[in-house]
Design a protein around this motif. Structure first.
Motif, PDB file in Angstrom:
ATOM      1  N   ASN A 145      -7.352  10.623 -12.003  1.00 60.41           N
ATOM      2  CA  ASN A 145      -8.408   9.632 -11.804  1.00 60.41           C
ATOM      3  C   ASN A 145      -8.161   8.787 -10.566  1.00 60.41           C
ATOM      4  O   ASN A 145      -8.475   7.616 -10.528  1.00 60.41           O
ATOM      5  CB  ASN A 145      -8.557   8.748 -13.036  1.00 60.41           C
ATOM      6  CG  ASN A 145      -7.231   8.218 -13.501  1.00 60.41           C
ATOM      7  OD1 ASN A 145      -6.253   8.341 -12.790  1.00 60.41           O
ATOM      8  ND2 ASN A 145      -7.197   7.640 -14.663  1.00 60.41           N
ATOM      9  N   ARG A 146      -7.585   9.402  -9.541  1.00 62.89           N
ATOM     10  CA  ARG A 146      -7.288   8.672  -8.321  1.00 62.89           C
ATOM     11  C   ARG A 146      -8.555   8.213  -7.585  1.00 62.89           C
ATOM     12  O   ARG A 146      -8.611   7.070  -7.143  1.00 62.89           O
ATOM     13  CB  ARG A 146      -6.435   9.558  -7.420  1.00 62.89           C
ATOM     14  CG  ARG A 146      -5.904   8.849  -6.224  1.00 62.89           C
ATOM     15  CD  ARG A 146      -4.713   9.604  -5.668  1.00 62.89           C
ATOM     16  NE  ARG A 146      -4.336   9.046  -4.396  1.00 62.89           N
ATOM     17  CZ  ARG A 146      -4.616   9.627  -3.239  1.00 62.89           C
ATOM     18  NH1 ARG A 146      -5.232  10.774  -3.223  1.00 62.89           N
ATOM     19  NH2 ARG A 146      -4.251   9.065  -2.119  1.00 62.89           N
ATOM     20  N   ALA A 168     -10.596  -0.279  -7.045  1.00 65.55           N
ATOM     21  CA  ALA A 168      -9.789  -1.200  -6.246  1.00 65.55           C
ATOM     22  C   ALA A 168     -10.566  -1.692  -5.033  1.00 65.55           C
ATOM     23  O   ALA A 168     -10.525  -2.884  -4.700  1.00 65.55           O
ATOM     24  CB  ALA A 168      -8.494  -0.524  -5.814  1.00 65.55           C
ATOM     25  N   LEU A 204     -13.597  -9.837  -4.412  1.00 66.74           N
ATOM     26  CA  LEU A 204     -12.669 -10.966  -4.422  1.00 66.74           C
ATOM     27  C   LEU A 204     -12.553 -11.594  -3.043  1.00 66.74           C
ATOM     28  O   LEU A 204     -12.568 -12.826  -2.905  1.00 66.74           O
ATOM     29  CB  LEU A 204     -11.297 -10.506  -4.909  1.00 66.74           C
ATOM     30  CG  LEU A 204     -11.136 -10.393  -6.416  1.00 66.74           C
ATOM     31  CD1 LEU A 204      -9.776  -9.842  -6.751  1.00 66.74           C
ATOM     32  CD2 LEU A 204     -11.300 -11.747  -7.042  1.00 66.74           C
ATOM     33  N   VAL A 205     -12.447 -10.756  -1.996  1.00 66.91           N
ATOM     34  CA  VAL A 205     -12.281 -11.309  -0.655  1.00 66.91           C
ATOM     35  C   VAL A 205     -13.540 -12.055  -0.237  1.00 66.91           C
ATOM     36  O   VAL A 205     -13.479 -13.147   0.338  1.00 66.91           O
ATOM     37  CB  VAL A 205     -11.928 -10.181   0.340  1.00 66.91           C
ATOM     38  CG1 VAL A 205     -12.053 -10.657   1.764  1.00 66.91           C
ATOM     39  CG2 VAL A 205     -10.517  -9.723   0.097  1.00 66.91           C
ATOM     40  N   VAL A 239       2.231   1.966  -3.512  1.00 68.77           N
ATOM     41  CA  VAL A 239       1.362   2.607  -4.498  1.00 68.77           C
ATOM     42  C   VAL A 239       0.840   3.958  -4.031  1.00 68.77           C
ATOM     43  O   VAL A 239       0.161   4.632  -4.799  1.00 68.77           O
ATOM     44  CB  VAL A 239       0.175   1.706  -4.896  1.00 68.77           C
ATOM     45  CG1 VAL A 239       0.657   0.440  -5.531  1.00 68.77           C
ATOM     46  CG2 VAL A 239      -0.698   1.418  -3.720  1.00 68.77           C
ATOM     47  N   VAL A 242       0.841  -1.207   0.000  1.00 67.08           N
ATOM     48  CA  VAL A 242       0.000   0.000   0.000  1.00 67.08           C
ATOM     49  C   VAL A 242       0.874   1.254   0.000  1.00 67.08           C
ATOM     50  O   VAL A 242       0.609   2.225  -0.726  1.00 67.08           O
ATOM     51  CB  VAL A 242      -0.947  -0.033   1.218  1.00 67.08           C
ATOM     52  CG1 VAL A 242      -1.612   1.312   1.405  1.00 67.08           C
ATOM     53  CG2 VAL A 242      -2.004  -1.095   1.032  1.00 67.08           C
ATOM     54  N   ALA A 267     -13.247  -4.160  -6.210  1.00 68.67           N
ATOM     55  CA  ALA A 267     -12.650  -5.439  -6.600  1.00 68.67           C
ATOM     56  C   ALA A 267     -12.173  -6.196  -5.370  1.00 68.67           C
ATOM     57  O   ALA A 267     -12.350  -7.414  -5.280  1.00 68.67           O
ATOM     58  CB  ALA A 267     -11.490  -5.191  -7.557  1.00 68.67           C
ATOM     59  N   ALA A 268     -11.616  -5.477  -4.400  1.00 68.66           N
ATOM     60  CA  ALA A 268     -11.135  -6.144  -3.187  1.00 68.66           C
ATOM     61  C   ALA A 268     -12.291  -6.751  -2.415  1.00 68.66           C
ATOM     62  O   ALA A 268     -12.211  -7.903  -1.972  1.00 68.66           O
ATOM     63  CB  ALA A 268     -10.366  -5.151  -2.318  1.00 68.66           C
ATOM     64  N   ALA A 288      -9.861   5.197  -9.362  1.00 67.03           N
ATOM     65  CA  ALA A 288      -9.000   4.041  -9.110  1.00 67.03           C
ATOM     66  C   ALA A 288      -9.256   3.470  -7.726  1.00 67.03           C
ATOM     67  O   ALA A 288      -9.311   2.247  -7.545  1.00 67.03           O
ATOM     68  CB  ALA A 288      -7.536   4.452  -9.252  1.00 67.03           C
ATOM     69  N   LEU A 289      -9.443   4.350  -6.751  1.00 66.16           N
ATOM     70  CA  LEU A 289      -9.703   3.885  -5.394  1.00 66.16           C
ATOM     71  C   LEU A 289     -11.020   3.123  -5.328  1.00 66.16           C
ATOM     72  O   LEU A 289     -11.110   2.047  -4.708  1.00 66.16           O
ATOM     73  CB  LEU A 289      -9.729   5.086  -4.448  1.00 66.16           C
ATOM     74  CG  LEU A 289      -9.687   4.759  -2.962  1.00 66.16           C
ATOM     75  CD1 LEU A 289      -8.403   4.044  -2.641  1.00 66.16           C
ATOM     76  CD2 LEU A 289      -9.802   6.020  -2.152  1.00 66.16           C
TER      77      LEU A 289
END
Lengths: 128, 211
Positions: free
Chosen positions: B113-114, B121, B128-129, B45, B42, B124-125, B117-118
Motif C-alpha cells: 500500500n505504498r 502523506a 497542514l502546511v 522512511v 525522508v 496531509a502535508a 501511503a504516499l
C-alpha cells in the motif's frame, strides 16, 4: 534576534507527514517504530516552538516535551519487546503477514505460520 | 508548495519589519538544519537498507536537537541527544539485529500500500502546511533575553510546578520496565535447566530467545 513561527511549525508538519508515510508504507515492524519516533519528534518540536513563542511562565510546553520523550522511550522498549515476541513466535517481523484477525481470509493464503483451524470460524463470521 | 510559497510572499509583503525576504541568521540556520533534518527523515522512511534507516534516523534526531538549541531550549536539546540518539536508536539497532534483519538491500522493505501511503502523506502535508502558514505567517518568536529553556529554568519549573506528573511518569517507566521484562522472558517450560528467574540480564532481550 527573531524567528518566524512558521519555520518550526512547517518543519514539524512536514516531519509528521514523513512519519505518517513511514507508518503506512513500511513492512518491517521496527521501521514502523522508527516512523512513530519521527511523528513524536515532530510534535515535540511544535511544543517547544510554541512554548518559546508564548513565554509561558509555567513552561508547560517544555515540561510536556520532557514527558513525551520519556513516554517515547518507554514505548520503544515495550514495542521492541512485542516485536521480538512476535518474531520468536512467527519467524517474521513483517506487519502485513500478521493476518490472523483479518476479515477476509480468501485474499491471500499465507504459508505455514497461520493456524489453519482459524479459517472456518472466520468464514462463519463473514457469512453470518 | 505553491500555495505555501504564495502565502509566504504575501506575508513578506504584509509583515512590516520582519519579512521572509530578509531572514535573520537564526532563520537561515534553522532553515538549513531543517532541510538536513527533513532529508534525513525522508531517507529514513524510504531507504531499502534497514540498518541505514536507523543511522539516518540519528541524523534526523540530531538535527532536531540543533533546532531545539536554536529555539533556546538547551536542556531539551541535550535530553534529546541523550535519550533519542543515545538510547532509542541503539535499542532500534538491537531490535534489527535480534530479528535478523538482512544486511544490505532488502527488496520487500515497503508494503503493497505504498502509493496509498504516499497519497495520504502528501495530502496531509499540503493541508497542514497550508493551514499552518496561513495561521502563523506574521507571527514572530522573539529570541532576545535570557534563554527560556536553560537547565536552571527547566529544573525550577519541573520540580516546582510539575512534580506530580513527574513522579507519575516514573511509575509509568517502572511499569514499562516490568512489562518489557515479562514480554521478553522465555517461558519456564521451554528451558527448565537455565532457571530464568535468577538471571540478572533477562531484561535485555537475549539472542537465545530467537532460536
Amino acid at each position: 534576534m527573531h524567528l518566524h513561527l512558521a519555520y518550526p511549525a512547517v518543519l514539524a508538519a512536514l516531519l509528521f507527514c514523513v512519519g505518517v508515510y513511514g507508518v503506512l508504507a513500511r513492512r518491517n515492524a521496527i521501521l514502523v517504530l522508527m516512523s512513530v519516533e519521527l511523528m513524536l519528534n515532530a510534535v515535540n518540536l511544535n511544543l517547544v516552538a510554541f512554548d518559546v513563542w508564548l513565554r509561558d511562565s509555567l513552561h508547560a510546553g517544555q515540561a510536556l516535551t520532557l514527558f513525551t520523550i520519556a513516554i517515547a522511550a518507554a514505548e520503544i522498549g515495550i514495542g521492541l519487546a512485542i516485536v521480538l515476541a512476535v518474531y520468536r513466535n512467527r519467524g517474521s517481523s513483517a506487519v502485513d503477514e500478521l493476518r490472523d484477525t483479518a476479515e477476509s481470509a480468501a485474499e491471500e493464503p499465507d504459508p505455514a505460520q497461520e493456524p489453519r483451524q482459524a479459517k472456518p470460524s472466520q468464514k462463519a463470521e463473514a457469512t453470518a | 508548495m505553491s500555495p505555501a510559497a504564495a502565502t509566504a510572499a504575501t506575508a513578506a509583503a504584509t509583515a512590516e519589519s520582519h519579512g521572509f525576504l530578509s531572514p535573520t541568521g537564526v532563520e537561515i540556520a534553522f532553515l538549513l538544519v531543517g532541510l538536513v533534518t527533513l532529508g534525513a527523515a525522508v531517507i529514513t522512511v524510504t531507504t531499502r537498507q534497514l540498518v541505514h534507516a536507523a543511522l539516518w534516523l540519528v541524523v534526523a534526531l540530531g538535527g532536531l536537537a540543533v533546532e531545539y538549541l536554536l529555539l533556546t531550549a538547551e536542556f531539551i536539546a541535550w535530553v534529546q541527544v541523550l535519550i533519542y540518539v543515545g538510547s532509542v536508536v541503539v535499542l532500534l539497532l538491537f531490535g534489527l539485529m535480534l530479528t535478523k534483519a538482512p544486511i544490505g538491500r532488502s527488496p520487500d522493505a515497503d508494503s503493497r500500500n505504498r502509493p496509498v501511503a504516499l497519497a495520504v502523506a502528501l495530502l496531509a502535508a499540503a493541508a497542514l502546511v497550508w493551514v499552518v502558514v496561513d495561521a502563523f505567517r506574521t507571527t514572530v518568536i522573539d529570541l532576545d533575553g535570557a534563554a527560556q529553556g536553560s537547565t536552571d529554568v527547566t529544573g525550577s519549573i519541573l520540580f516546582r510546578h510539575w512534580v506530580l506528573p513527574f513522579e507519575a511518569l516514573s511509575v509509568l517507566l517502572l511499569a514499562a520496565l516490568i512489562g518489557a521484562i515479562v514480554l521478553s522472558r522465555k517461558k519456564a517450560a521451554e528451558d527448565t535447566t537455565a532457571s530464568p528467574a535468577t538471571d540478572p540480564h533477562e531484561d535485555a532481550p537475549t539472542p537465545e530467545g530467537d532460536r
